[in-house]
Motif scaffolding. Structure first.
Motif, PDB file in Angstrom:
ATOM      1  N   GLN A 274       0.178  11.881   6.254  1.00 21.00           N
ATOM      2  CA  GLN A 274       1.492  11.257   6.219  1.00 21.00           C
ATOM      3  C   GLN A 274       1.301   9.760   5.935  1.00 21.00           C
ATOM      4  OE1 GLN A 274       4.309  13.084   6.467  1.00 21.00           O
ATOM      5  NE2 GLN A 274       3.011  14.906   6.712  1.00 21.00           N
ATOM      6  N   VAL A 275       2.021   9.258   4.939  1.00 16.60           N
ATOM      7  CA  VAL A 275       1.885   7.862   4.533  1.00 16.60           C
ATOM      8  C   VAL A 275       3.273   7.218   4.567  1.00 16.60           C
ATOM      9  CG1 VAL A 275       1.151   6.276   2.721  1.00 16.60           C
ATOM     10  CG2 VAL A 275      -0.086   8.432   3.068  1.00 16.60           C
ATOM     11  N   ALA A 276       3.539   6.422   5.583  1.00 13.71           N
ATOM     12  CA  ALA A 276       4.849   5.771   5.705  1.00 13.71           C
ATOM     13  C   ALA A 276       5.039   4.766   4.577  1.00 13.71           C
ATOM     14  CB  ALA A 276       4.962   5.073   7.058  1.00 13.71           C
ATOM     15  N   ARG A 277       6.203   4.799   3.971  1.00 14.70           N
ATOM     16  CA  ARG A 277       6.470   3.945   2.807  1.00 14.70           C
ATOM     17  C   ARG A 277       6.335   2.446   3.139  1.00 14.70           C
ATOM     18  NH1 ARG A 277      11.669   5.913   0.451  1.00 14.70           N
ATOM     19  NH2 ARG A 277      10.317   7.668  -0.159  1.00 14.70           N
ATOM     20  N   PRO A 278       6.890   1.942   4.277  1.00 15.47           N
ATOM     21  CA  PRO A 278       6.738   0.506   4.563  1.00 15.47           C
ATOM     22  C   PRO A 278       5.275   0.093   4.715  1.00 15.47           C
ATOM     23  CG  PRO A 278       8.479   1.453   5.909  1.00 15.47           C
ATOM     24  CD  PRO A 278       7.760   2.605   5.263  1.00 15.47           C
ATOM     25  N   THR A 279       4.472   0.949   5.339  1.00 16.11           N
ATOM     26  CA  THR A 279       3.056   0.628   5.494  1.00 16.11           C
ATOM     27  C   THR A 279       2.355   0.595   4.142  1.00 16.11           C
ATOM     28  OG1 THR A 279       3.059   1.721   7.653  1.00 16.11           O
ATOM     29  CG2 THR A 279       0.919   1.279   6.654  1.00 16.11           C
ATOM     30  N   LEU A 280       2.675   1.547   3.296  1.00 15.46           N
ATOM     31  CA  LEU A 280       2.081   1.555   1.956  1.00 15.46           C
ATOM     32  C   LEU A 280       2.478   0.300   1.196  1.00 15.46           C
ATOM     33  CD1 LEU A 280       0.401   3.113  -0.124  1.00 15.46           C
ATOM     34  CD2 LEU A 280       2.504   4.249  -0.870  1.00 15.46           C
ATOM     35  N   ASP A 281       3.742  -0.084   1.294  1.00 12.02           N
ATOM     36  CA  ASP A 281       4.195  -1.324   0.653  1.00 12.02           C
ATOM     37  C   ASP A 281       3.339  -2.504   1.105  1.00 12.02           C
ATOM     38  OD1 ASP A 281       6.211  -0.704  -1.108  1.00 12.02           O
ATOM     39  OD2 ASP A 281       7.837  -0.989   0.328  1.00 12.02           O
ATOM     40  N   ASP A 282       3.213  -2.662   2.424  1.00 12.11           N
ATOM     41  CA  ASP A 282       2.503  -3.817   2.971  1.00 12.11           C
ATOM     42  C   ASP A 282       1.036  -3.820   2.556  1.00 12.11           C
ATOM     43  OD1 ASP A 282       4.832  -4.636   4.169  1.00 12.11           O
ATOM     44  OD2 ASP A 282       4.327  -3.846   6.142  1.00 12.11           O
ATOM     45  N   PHE A 283       0.384  -2.656   2.667  1.00 10.61           N
ATOM     46  CA  PHE A 283      -1.046  -2.601   2.381  1.00 10.61           C
ATOM     47  C   PHE A 283      -1.337  -2.846   0.905  1.00 10.61           C
ATOM     48  CE2 PHE A 283      -2.819   0.030   6.199  1.00 10.61           C
ATOM     49  CZ  PHE A 283      -2.310  -0.925   7.055  1.00 10.61           C
ATOM     50  N   VAL A 284      -0.480  -2.299   0.045  1.00  8.13           N
ATOM     51  CA  VAL A 284      -0.727  -2.475  -1.385  1.00  8.13           C
ATOM     52  C   VAL A 284      -0.433  -3.908  -1.817  1.00  8.13           C
ATOM     53  CG1 VAL A 284      -0.040  -1.730  -3.695  1.00  8.13           C
ATOM     54  CG2 VAL A 284      -0.440  -0.042  -1.910  1.00  8.13           C
ATOM     55  N   LYS A 285       0.593  -4.523  -1.243  1.00  9.25           N
ATOM     56  CA  LYS A 285       0.854  -5.935  -1.540  1.00  9.25           C
ATOM     57  C   LYS A 285      -0.354  -6.787  -1.155  1.00  9.25           C
ATOM     58  CE  LYS A 285       5.895  -6.017  -1.007  1.00  9.25           C
ATOM     59  NZ  LYS A 285       7.001  -6.455  -0.128  1.00  9.25           N
ATOM     60  N   ALA A 286      -0.903  -6.522   0.034  1.00  9.04           N
ATOM     61  CA  ALA A 286      -2.063  -7.291   0.483  1.00  9.04           C
ATOM     62  C   ALA A 286      -3.261  -7.050  -0.424  1.00  9.04           C
ATOM     63  CB  ALA A 286      -2.400  -6.915   1.924  1.00  9.04           C
ATOM     64  N   TYR A 287      -3.427  -5.813  -0.871  1.00  4.32           N
ATOM     65  CA  TYR A 287      -4.545  -5.498  -1.762  1.00  4.32           C
ATOM     66  C   TYR A 287      -4.377  -6.215  -3.103  1.00  4.32           C
ATOM     67  CZ  TYR A 287      -7.968  -2.964  -4.520  1.00  4.32           C
ATOM     68  OH  TYR A 287      -9.037  -2.654  -5.329  1.00  4.32           O
ATOM     69  N   ASN A 288      -3.178  -6.168  -3.677  1.00  2.00           N
ATOM     70  CA  ASN A 288      -2.943  -6.835  -4.945  1.00  2.00           C
ATOM     71  C   ASN A 288      -3.169  -8.344  -4.837  1.00  2.00           C
ATOM     72  OD1 ASN A 288      -2.388  -4.536  -6.391  1.00  2.00           O
ATOM     73  ND2 ASN A 288      -0.173  -4.678  -6.161  1.00  2.00           N
ATOM     74  N   ALA A 289      -2.734  -8.931  -3.717  1.00  2.00           N
ATOM     75  CA  ALA A 289      -2.954 -10.360  -3.513  1.00  2.00           C
ATOM     76  C   ALA A 289      -4.447 -10.676  -3.438  1.00  2.00           C
ATOM     77  CB  ALA A 289      -2.247 -10.825  -2.240  1.00  2.00           C
ATOM     78  N   ALA A 290      -5.200  -9.791  -2.773  1.00  2.00           N
ATOM     79  CA  ALA A 290      -6.638 -10.016  -2.642  1.00  2.00           C
ATOM     80  C   ALA A 290      -7.331  -9.929  -3.999  1.00  2.00           C
ATOM     81  CB  ALA A 290      -7.235  -9.000  -1.672  1.00  2.00           C
ATOM     82  N   VAL A 291      -6.930  -8.979  -4.826  1.00  2.00           N
ATOM     83  CA  VAL A 291      -7.530  -8.865  -6.158  1.00  2.00           C
ATOM     84  C   VAL A 291      -7.135 -10.052  -7.029  1.00  2.00           C
ATOM     85  CG1 VAL A 291      -7.677  -7.455  -8.241  1.00  2.00           C
ATOM     86  CG2 VAL A 291      -7.657  -6.357  -6.001  1.00  2.00           C
ATOM     87  N   SER A 292      -5.890 -10.508  -6.893  1.00  4.85           N
ATOM     88  CA  SER A 292      -5.450 -11.688  -7.644  1.00  4.85           C
ATOM     89  C   SER A 292      -6.308 -12.890  -7.297  1.00  4.85           C
ATOM     90  CB  SER A 292      -3.978 -11.994  -7.333  1.00  4.85           C
ATOM     91  OG  SER A 292      -3.130 -10.973  -7.783  1.00  4.85           O
TER      92      SER A 292
END
Length: 380
Positions: A274-292
């Motif tokens: 189970q993958v909660a949408r708000p958690t996925l939003d937050d984690f992916v935003k943080a990942y994209n920022a880290a790659v940037s």
């Protein structure tokens, strides 16, 4: 998959403008003029028309309704001629304007009761805090070095750094005075902050030919805090200008730690049923920022690593960054699966298996990161 254009939700593990904009850094890496422009947010224009003086001040403290500002005392006090017996006269109409205020609102300023700065030519003022104004706290240099390059922030009613840098001639004396050599200082600079590439070192007081007297900000901090009732808010700027070896050390260390944390969070989440949408939003935003951030520093410090570290460190960094990028491509290729996970808020069995198979590579990346950071932070 391209990130959502309106929400910038970061459903994609690709790069996005929103990810770069959301990037938060513990340290900053501006040059001296760049840091000065940022700190102009705390700069105050002052005018005392009844005594014919004008200059600048620096916001050093704040509470819900009040700002505390330090300036040179002669900006707001008419000083009698030495030996004349003429008493000092405090301005009765001190006008202030925050350089950061686009509305250019005029604010009344008042001397803070109990402040004694006549011997040092420094004055503490208060003014009402405009709604919505938040003073910057990260502003101070951790110290002053003789021969260090410095810049004056504010001159001739202009809220901007003076382009020509100066040099520190001598550190603070017993009275808290620094001596700075500036090529040219225009009028109206009294009370303006002087800063190095590492932060504010003091406030301008007087100019004699090419040498100026600047009051040490560390001494002013001690004096304000000794009052016990003024909320001093300034702390170290934590800025490392280009060319400073510590800029490379801190920037690379923060970048790798940020990426590893974001990587592990996403890797863990994609293995859940189970993958909660708000958690996925937050984690992916943080990942994209880290790659940037990684892309910004990927080759930025190569010159410093080659010059200031042992010869094996730059090749180690090149190897590590290629390994990190190879790991990232595994996540980037999962964009189609990510869209489905986001829509259903359920994990994907095939993607879970891919993430589990990636674990040995992640552990290898962690070990190599740790080894590189140990080499990076050794005494150079």
């Amino acid at each position: 998959m391209v990130a959502q254009a309106v929400r910038c939700a970061g459903l994609s593990l690709a790069l996005s403008v929103c990810a770069a904009a959301a990037l938060a850094q513990e340290a900053s890496f501006l040059d001296g003029p760049g840091l000065a422009r940022r700190l102009s947010h705390n700069l105050v224009l002052l005018a005392a028309d009844d005594i014919g003086e004008h200059g600048f001040g620096l916001v050093v403290g704040a509470d819900a309704s009040t700002l505390w500002v330090l300036t040179a005392r002669h900006v707001v006090v008419r000083l009698g001629m030495r030996g004349s017996g003429e008493p000092e006269r405090m301005s009765q109409r001190i006008r202030a304007r925050l350089c950061a205020d686009e509305q250019r609102r005029e604010l009344p300023a008042s001397p803070w009761p109990g402040w004694e700065g006549s011997a040092q030519d420094v004055q503490l003022l208060t003014l009402p805090r405009p709604a919505g104004y938040e003073a910057l706290t990260r502003a101070l240099a951790p110290g002053v070095a003789v021969e260090e390059a410095v810049w004056l922030l504010g001159s001739n009613d202009e809220c901007a750094p003076v382009p020509a840098p100066g040099r520190v001639r001598a550190g603070a004396d017993a009275a808290g005075n620094l001596r700075i050599d500036f090529a040219a200082v225009q009028g109206g600079s009294s009370g303006a902050p002087v800063l190095s590439g590492r932060g504010v070192i003091g406030l301008m007081k007087s100019a004699e030919d090419l040498t100026t007297t600047v009051h040490d900000i560390a001494d002013l901090q001690r004096r304000v805090r000794a009052l016990g009732e003024v909320p001093w808010r300034l702390e170290e700027a934590r800025n490392w200008p280009p060319g400073d070896p510590r800029a490379a050390e801190i920037d690379l260390a923060e970048t790798l730690n940020q990426y590893l944390l974001a990587l592990r969070n996403v890797h863990m989440l994609l293995q859940q049923e189970q993958v909660a949408r708000p958690t996925l939003d937050d984690f992916v935003k943080a990942y994209n920022a880290a790659v940037s951030r990684f892309l910004l520093v990927r080759e930025k410090h190569d010159g410093s690593l080659a010059q200031d570290w042992p010869p094996e460190l730059l090749p180690a960094w090149r190897t590590l960054r290629e390994q990190l990028w190879a790991i990232h491509l595994n996540f980037w290729r999962s964009n189609a699966d990510m869209a489905e996970i986001y829509r259903r808020q359920q994990g994907n069995a095939a993607l879970r298996a891919q993430m589990q198979a990636l674990e040995p590579d992640l552990q290898r990346l962690e070990r190599n990161m740790a080894q590189f950071l140990r080499q990076l932070t050794k005494e150079k």
